[in-house]
Design an enzyme around this catalytic site. Structure first.
Site: not given
Length: 289
Positions: A172, A237, A266
């Site tokens: 991320s 996501d 995610h």
């Protein structure tokens, strides 16, 4: 125009946001620290031991804590950066420099590191960004780059890990410093887990170019990476759209088969069996050929 509406375009040129404000809104949610370092003085030398609080959700015992070698370093901007070397595998061929995601710190990641490293036979070195965990300062884009540079230097100098055996892993927001470092240094490989193209492309999904005030412009740095790159992304996501992973993969010089996890969001890719299977194959087979 370039995927942005006329009203958005007018707003951007009349009062363009500064990169720091975009970055702060999109990226930085440091949790309350879940650990602290206890100084131990012996023979005039100071070392540290880690202690976790309940929110770290440490899943192991005291013996496993001996696998964690913790320390502080200082980045180029003067911030004290907390570091952790996790000795997961006695005969590890590779060491992963792991840049974790948002809203977690080293305490919350420690158990995961032990589990991951022992399963794919890699040691793991990680650090907390400025303003996260026990690292001082405030999180910012510039600090992200300085933080990973400081961690990189510790890994190569204190632990004497050859850079040709280092795998960079970013998750991320952690893909931002990972891409930046990989674009400037030769490493064995790079893993980008739920990467973002740039900050503006997250905030304004139809953006098709990099604006001068766009933070985290990874999409422009990825083509400079000369190491093999594995991209991992969930197709559902909800934070960083799947399209970001596809675009990053397409820009790589040396992409390997990506891992698109059907139905994953995610924060849950790690629970899918293909996650570990793909990492094992990448590390033990593809990088060895």
């Amino acid at each position: 125009m370039n995927g942005i509406s006329l009203s958005e375009l007018c707003c951007l040129f009349c009062c363009p946001p500064c990169p720091g404000s975009i970055a702060a809104k999109l990226a930085f949610l440091p949790p309350e620290p879940t650990y602290h370092y206890v100084a131990v003085t012996s023979g005039g030398n100071v070392t540290y031991k880690v202690q976790f609080n309940d929110r770290a959700e440490w899943q192991y015992g005291e013996r496993e804590k001996e696998l964690l070698d913790v320390s502080f370093t200082t980045n180029s901007r003067g911030n004290k950066i907390a570091c952790m070397f996790v000795r997961c595998a006695p005969n590890a061929k590779y060491t992963i420099l792991f840049s974790h995601g948002n809203a977690v710190d080293l305490g919350q990641m420690s158990s995961f590191y032990i589990g991951l490293g022992s399963r794919i036979n890699c040691n793991i070195f990680s650090y907390d960004y400025s303003g996260y965990g026990r690292s001082s300062g405030k999180p910012s884009e510039k600090n992200l780059y300085s933080d990973i540079d400081a961690a990189w230097n510790v890994l190569l100098t204190k632990y004497q890990v050859p850079q040709e055996t280092v795998i960079l892993y970013g998750q991320s927001i952690g893909t931002v410093p990972t891409v930046d470092l990989a674009s400037r240094h030769q490493v064995r490989a790079v893993i980008l887990h739920s990467p973002l193209m740039s900050g503006m492309r997250v905030a304004f999904p139809k953006t098709t170019r990099t604006w001068f005030f766009d933070p985290f412009p990874s999409i422009d740095k990825v083509p400079k990476i000369t190491a093999p790159v594995l991209v991992i992304h969930g197709t559902e996501d909800e934070v960083i759209d799947f399209s970001h992973g596809i675009a990053i993969h397409e820009k790589c010089q040396k992409p390997v088969d990506p891992l698109w996890v059907e139905g994953a969001g995610h924060n849950d890719i790690e629970i899918y069996t293909q996650y570990l299977e793909r990492l094992r194959r990448f590390v033990s087979v593809e990088l060895s050929n």
